[in-house]
Design a protein around this motif. Structure first.
Motif, PDB file in Angstrom:
ATOM      1  N   LEU A 462       0.767  -1.257  -0.124  1.00  0.00           N
ATOM      2  CA  LEU A 462       0.123  -0.115   0.086  1.00  0.00           C
ATOM      3  C   LEU A 462       0.890   1.119  -0.098  1.00  0.00           C
ATOM      4  N   LEU A 463       1.985   1.163   0.626  1.00  0.00           N
ATOM      5  CA  LEU A 463       2.807   2.233   0.675  1.00  0.00           C
ATOM      6  C   LEU A 463       4.135   2.135   0.024  1.00  0.00           C
ATOM      7  N   ALA A 464       4.047   1.253  -0.953  1.00  0.00           N
ATOM      8  CA  ALA A 464       5.263   1.124  -1.855  1.00  0.00           C
ATOM      9  C   ALA A 464       6.551   1.154  -1.193  1.00  0.00           C
ATOM     10  N   ALA A 465       6.664   0.368   0.099  1.00  0.00           N
ATOM     11  CA  ALA A 465       7.990   0.470   0.711  1.00  0.00           C
ATOM     12  C   ALA A 465       8.407  -1.086   1.199  1.00  0.00           C
ATOM     13  N   ASP A 466       9.577  -1.336   0.725  1.00  0.00           N
ATOM     14  CA  ASP A 466      10.132  -2.816   1.146  1.00  0.00           C
ATOM     15  C   ASP A 466      10.348  -2.496   2.637  1.00  0.00           C
ATOM     16  N   ARG A 467       9.767  -3.495   3.531  1.00  0.00           N
ATOM     17  CA  ARG A 467      10.168  -3.660   4.802  1.00  0.00           C
ATOM     18  C   ARG A 467      11.712  -3.768   5.204  1.00  0.00           C
ATOM     19  N   ASP A 468      12.306  -4.509   4.210  1.00  0.00           N
ATOM     20  CA  ASP A 468      13.761  -5.050   4.317  1.00  0.00           C
ATOM     21  C   ASP A 468      14.750  -4.056   3.882  1.00  0.00           C
ATOM     22  N   ASN A 469      14.212  -3.055   3.327  1.00  0.00           N
ATOM     23  CA  ASN A 469      15.081  -1.941   2.504  1.00  0.00           C
ATOM     24  C   ASN A 469      15.149  -1.023   3.644  1.00  0.00           C
ATOM     25  N   ALA A 470      16.473  -0.581   4.524  1.00  0.00           N
ATOM     26  CA  ALA A 470      16.703   0.254   5.414  1.00  0.00           C
ATOM     27  C   ALA A 470      16.385   1.432   4.602  1.00  0.00           C
ATOM     28  N   GLY A 471      16.765   1.703   3.558  1.00  0.00           N
ATOM     29  CA  GLY A 471      16.353   3.390   3.029  1.00  0.00           C
ATOM     30  C   GLY A 471      15.057   3.750   2.857  1.00  0.00           C
ATOM     31  N   VAL A 472      13.754   2.805   3.036  1.00  0.00           N
ATOM     32  CA  VAL A 472      12.717   3.464   2.920  1.00  0.00           C
ATOM     33  C   VAL A 472      11.890   2.713   4.130  1.00  0.00           C
ATOM     34  N   ARG A 473      12.618   2.251   5.298  1.00  0.00           N
ATOM     35  CA  ARG A 473      11.846   1.667   6.508  1.00  0.00           C
ATOM     36  C   ARG A 473      11.083   2.745   6.985  1.00  0.00           C
ATOM     37  N   GLU A 474      11.448   3.823   7.164  1.00  0.00           N
ATOM     38  CA  GLU A 474      10.580   4.977   7.695  1.00  0.00           C
ATOM     39  C   GLU A 474       9.295   5.003   6.892  1.00  0.00           C
ATOM     40  N   TYR A 475       9.205   4.985   5.725  1.00  0.00           N
ATOM     41  CA  TYR A 475       7.841   4.672   4.970  1.00  0.00           C
ATOM     42  C   TYR A 475       7.003   3.372   5.533  1.00  0.00           C
ATOM     43  N   HIS A 476       7.829   2.459   5.372  1.00  0.00           N
ATOM     44  CA  HIS A 476       6.890   1.243   5.707  1.00  0.00           C
ATOM     45  C   HIS A 476       6.444   1.343   7.117  1.00  0.00           C
ATOM     46  N   GLU A 477       7.115   1.904   8.070  1.00  0.00           N
ATOM     47  CA  GLU A 477       6.904   1.847   9.487  1.00  0.00           C
ATOM     48  C   GLU A 477       6.073   2.947   9.988  1.00  0.00           C
ATOM     49  N   MET A 478       5.533   3.826   9.039  1.00  0.00           N
ATOM     50  CA  MET A 478       4.832   5.113   9.214  1.00  0.00           C
ATOM     51  C   MET A 478       3.417   4.661   9.658  1.00  0.00           C
ATOM     52  N   ALA A 479       2.897   5.201  10.343  1.00  0.00           N
ATOM     53  CA  ALA A 479       1.361   5.108  10.900  1.00  0.00           C
ATOM     54  C   ALA A 479       0.517   5.928   9.877  1.00  0.00           C
ATOM     55  N   HIS A 480       0.443   5.546   8.593  1.00  0.00           N
ATOM     56  CA  HIS A 480      -0.193   6.272   7.468  1.00  0.00           C
ATOM     57  C   HIS A 480      -1.704   5.840   7.736  1.00  0.00           C
ATOM     58  N   PRO A 481      -2.675   7.086   7.726  1.00  0.00           N
ATOM     59  CA  PRO A 481      -4.113   6.710   7.914  1.00  0.00           C
ATOM     60  C   PRO A 481      -4.673   5.822   6.747  1.00  0.00           C
ATOM     61  N   ALA A 482      -4.104   5.740   5.687  1.00  0.00           N
ATOM     62  CA  ALA A 482      -4.738   4.930   4.659  1.00  0.00           C
ATOM     63  C   ALA A 482      -4.578   3.477   5.057  1.00  0.00           C
ATOM     64  N   VAL A 483      -3.715   3.142   5.951  1.00  0.00           N
ATOM     65  CA  VAL A 483      -3.395   1.779   6.239  1.00  0.00           C
ATOM     66  C   VAL A 483      -4.520   1.278   7.251  1.00  0.00           C
ATOM     67  N   PHE A 484      -4.864   2.256   8.264  1.00  0.00           N
ATOM     68  CA  PHE A 484      -5.803   1.974   9.212  1.00  0.00           C
ATOM     69  C   PHE A 484      -7.269   1.997   8.585  1.00  0.00           C
ATOM     70  N   GLU A 485      -7.426   2.989   7.522  1.00  0.00           N
ATOM     71  CA  GLU A 485      -8.664   2.934   7.023  1.00  0.00           C
ATOM     72  C   GLU A 485      -9.203   1.692   6.005  1.00  0.00           C
ATOM     73  N   MET A 486      -8.045   1.105   5.508  1.00  0.00           N
ATOM     74  CA  MET A 486      -8.406  -0.057   4.843  1.00  0.00           C
ATOM     75  C   MET A 486      -8.573  -1.091   5.680  1.00  0.00           C
ATOM     76  N   LEU A 487      -7.808  -1.151   6.975  1.00  0.00           N
ATOM     77  CA  LEU A 487      -8.194  -2.279   7.780  1.00  0.00           C
ATOM     78  C   LEU A 487      -9.352  -2.261   8.352  1.00  0.00           C
ATOM     79  N   ALA A 488     -10.020  -1.042   8.954  1.00  0.00           N
ATOM     80  CA  ALA A 488     -11.265  -0.777   9.394  1.00  0.00           C
ATOM     81  C   ALA A 488     -12.556  -1.167   8.337  1.00  0.00           C
ATOM     82  N   ARG A 489     -12.254  -0.888   7.104  1.00  0.00           N
ATOM     83  CA  ARG A 489     -12.974  -1.199   5.798  1.00  0.00           C
ATOM     84  C   ARG A 489     -13.315  -2.649   5.663  1.00  0.00           C
ATOM     85  N   MET A 490     -12.113  -3.377   5.841  1.00  0.00           N
ATOM     86  CA  MET A 490     -12.056  -4.920   5.591  1.00  0.00           C
ATOM     87  C   MET A 490     -12.727  -5.531   6.764  1.00  0.00           C
ATOM     88  N   ALA A 491     -12.711  -4.934   8.039  1.00  0.00           N
ATOM     89  CA  ALA A 491     -13.371  -5.606   9.187  1.00  0.00           C
ATOM     90  C   ALA A 491     -14.971  -5.480   9.008  1.00  0.00           C
TER      91      ALA A 491
END
Length: 573
Positions: A462-491
């Motif tokens: 969703l965030l186009a960020a590889d969790r094993d890539n240290a260069g973009v780790r901050e993007y993968h770990e960010m608390a992006h609103p879209a992630v939470f919205e998608m999880l709520a929608r699925m529930a």
């Protein structure tokens, strides 16, 4: 006395003196004379022979403790030791570059390690770990000083290493490792899998641990709590010894564990806690901990540790042991999700980006014989058992799931016609890790019995960020609103269709995010058994109403910073 914190790799408690390994000072680089070359090559041959003999002996001694898939890890190590290319490159470094054999091994390993770590392939990254284990064993056998830690300690000891390797875990001369502490984290390495399978308390991610300890120092290792007590007081040492005895006693009694425990929030709302695992030893840990079953059993290990594709009968035998280990609890087998393991050498062109290529169901549909073999093995292994499920990884849309479901039905009919005993009712579920599948969850649930949300992979895509890539780790770990919205929608989609939704992955047990998950409606979680203790703490802390209020605040937050503020308040409240 000092307390060091780390990440639990394998739970348990152990007490004993420390044996440091792999922290020796780096030797200064030098060139050897021409008349020294033959001697160095002889040292290499002797170390290779000794390493092979050690591994064969380890396989023999551990045959009654480890499962077949775990033992095949050592076959991969033997293959490296017999690999003419690997050995020839080391010899070339000695003959052409005039390097001492120890430095030659390090140079060749460093080259391969860089190659393996740069590729986007779980298979090759695991092979990097295997190669590291082989190189470590060779280096240990090349110089006697490398075993100084084990020699300095009489009897059982706590192994302290820079990086966890099987070479240090299995030392034929002194196989009395009671616990392991590592500076670096390698949660899914083969060494970590073996530590969990053998029930060795293991703690990783403890920075600068070698500075706080010397060989022989007494320690209390509580891997379950993520803590190492260095040079404890006499009273704490005595209490730790009693706790370690109790832990060992509980493991002995685990052959006939109590029924699965019932878990709930503080106000009594039931929550189903399942285990995520990839080997028989980890599956037994799920049962020992009283979890509700196995939510995700990763089937890749048997393919990654064998040079040849395993046979259907071999898969049946392996899967049946896992089913039997759960003693009636639910278990869901995730179909193969590392196609590089079976496509290597078949003439297929190398994929530029395997993470977005023929992985999961895509690769299986391109290899229907493999897909159907796995389905038949699961059907046969589940004969006479209830609660067996099939998970379809990397589903993008409805056709992916429908084709696997049709294949499952066809194989069941064919086996029954052949009068082969099969599981009567196998549930099927998509693994939701592609955003397109998350958006289509409702339609997928109409075809499935339940669904598994791989929250870490879903967030990465969703965030186009590889969790094993240290260069973009901050993007993968960010608390992006879209992630939470998608999880709520699925529930909500799952609730409308009255179908279970299982949240899976490391983030599924994140204590800061669990209240949100509960608040939007998730009631089933598949987590690593070592995360159970932290999960229970969160459940005991919150009521469902509190979780709903937390979820509402997060969903109202317009920016990542605002979401982070809510999460920080959870942590400090």
């Amino acid at each position: 006395m000092s307390r060091l914190r780390g990440e639990c790799i394998s739970p348990g408690i152990a007490v004993g003196p420390v044996a440091l390994r792999g922290f020796d000072a780096q030797q200064t680089s030098r060139r050897i004379a021409a008349d020294e070359v033959e001697g160095e090559l002889n040292r290499l041959r002797e170390a290779l022979d000794k390493s092979r003999a050690q591994i064969e002996e380890i396989k023999q001694k551990q045959g009654g403790t480890l499962g077949e898939a775990e033992l095949r890890i050592f076959d991969a190590h033997l293959a490296y030791l017999a690999d003419a290319v690997f050995v020839t490159e080391i010899e070339a470094q000695v003959m052409n570059e005039r390097l001492p054999v120890r430095e030659a091994v390090q140079a060749v390993f460093a080259k391969y390690d860089r190659i393996f770590q740069l590729v986007e392939s779980d298979l090759l990254r695991r092979r990097a770990g295997d190669l590291r284990d082989v190189a470590t064993r060779l280096l240990r056998n090349l110089e006697a000083s490398a075993v100084r830690g084990a020699a300095a300690v009489a009897g059982p000891y706590i192994l302290v290493v820079r990086r966890l390797t099987t070479a240090d875990m299995f030392n034929v001369a002194n196989e009395k490792v009671e616990g392991i502490v590592a500076e670096e984290v390698a949660t899914n390495s083969h060494a970590a899998i073996l530590a969990r399978s053998m029930g060795i308390p293991t703690l990783a991610g403890v920075p600068d641990v070698a500075r706080a300890l010397r060989d022989g120092d007494p320690v209390v290792l509580d891997a379950t709590a993520g803590e190492l007590v260095a040079r404890p007081a006499d009273t704490e040492l005595a209490e730790g010894a009693i706790a370690a005895q109790r832990w060992q006693a509980s493991r002995t009694q685990a052959a006939a564990p109590a029924e699965a425990a019932e878990h709930a929030t503080r106000d009594g709302v039931p929550v189903r806690l399942l285990g995520s695992c990839g080997s028989l030893g980890e599956a037994e840990l799920v049962r020992t901990f009283g979890m509700a079953g196995v939510g995700v059993f990763r089937t890749e290990l048997q393919f990654l540790t064998e040079k040849m594709r395993p046979t259907e009968d071999a898969l049946v035998a392996s899967y049946r042991k896992v089913v039997e280990a759960e003693q009636g609890r639910d278990i869901a087998f995730r179909l193969l999700d590392v196609m590089a393991a079976v496509r290597e050498g078949d003439g297929a062109p190398q994929e530029r980006n395997p993470a977005m290529g023929l992985r999961g169901v895509r690769g299986l549909l391109r290899s229907p014989d493999l897909l159907r073999m796995q389905l038949r093995a699961i059907l046969r292994a589940g004969a006479g058992a209830a609660g067996v499920g099939v998970l379809v990884p990397f589903v993008t849309g409805l056709p992916d799931l429908q084709r696997v479901k049709a294949a499952l039905l066809e194989e069941r009919v064919a086996l029954k016609k052949a009068r082969v005993a099969v599981a009567e009712d196998v549930a099927i579920a998509p693994v939701i890790e592609v955003p397109a599948a998350a958006m289509q969850l409702g339609a997928l649930l109409n075809e499935a019995d339940f669904a598994v949300v791989a929250v870490d992979d879903l967030q990465a895509h969703l965030l186009a960020a590889d969790r094993d890539n240290a260069g973009v780790r901050e993007y993968h770990e960010m608390a992006h609103p879209a992630v939470f919205e998608m999880l709520a929608r699925m529930a909500k989609d799952a609730e409308r269709r009255d179908k279970p939704l299982v949240l899976f992955g490391e983030s599924a047990a994140d204590p800061l995010r669990v209240p949100f998950y509960l608040g939007v409606g998730f009631r089933s979680f598949s987590i690593a058994p070592v995360r159970l203790r932290g999960m229970l703490k969160v459940l005991r802390r919150y009521s469902l109403d509190e979780c709903r209020r937390i979820a509402a605040r997060i969903l109202e937050a317009p920016r990542t910073l605002d979401v982070q503020k809510v999460l920080v308040n959870i942590e400090t409240s």
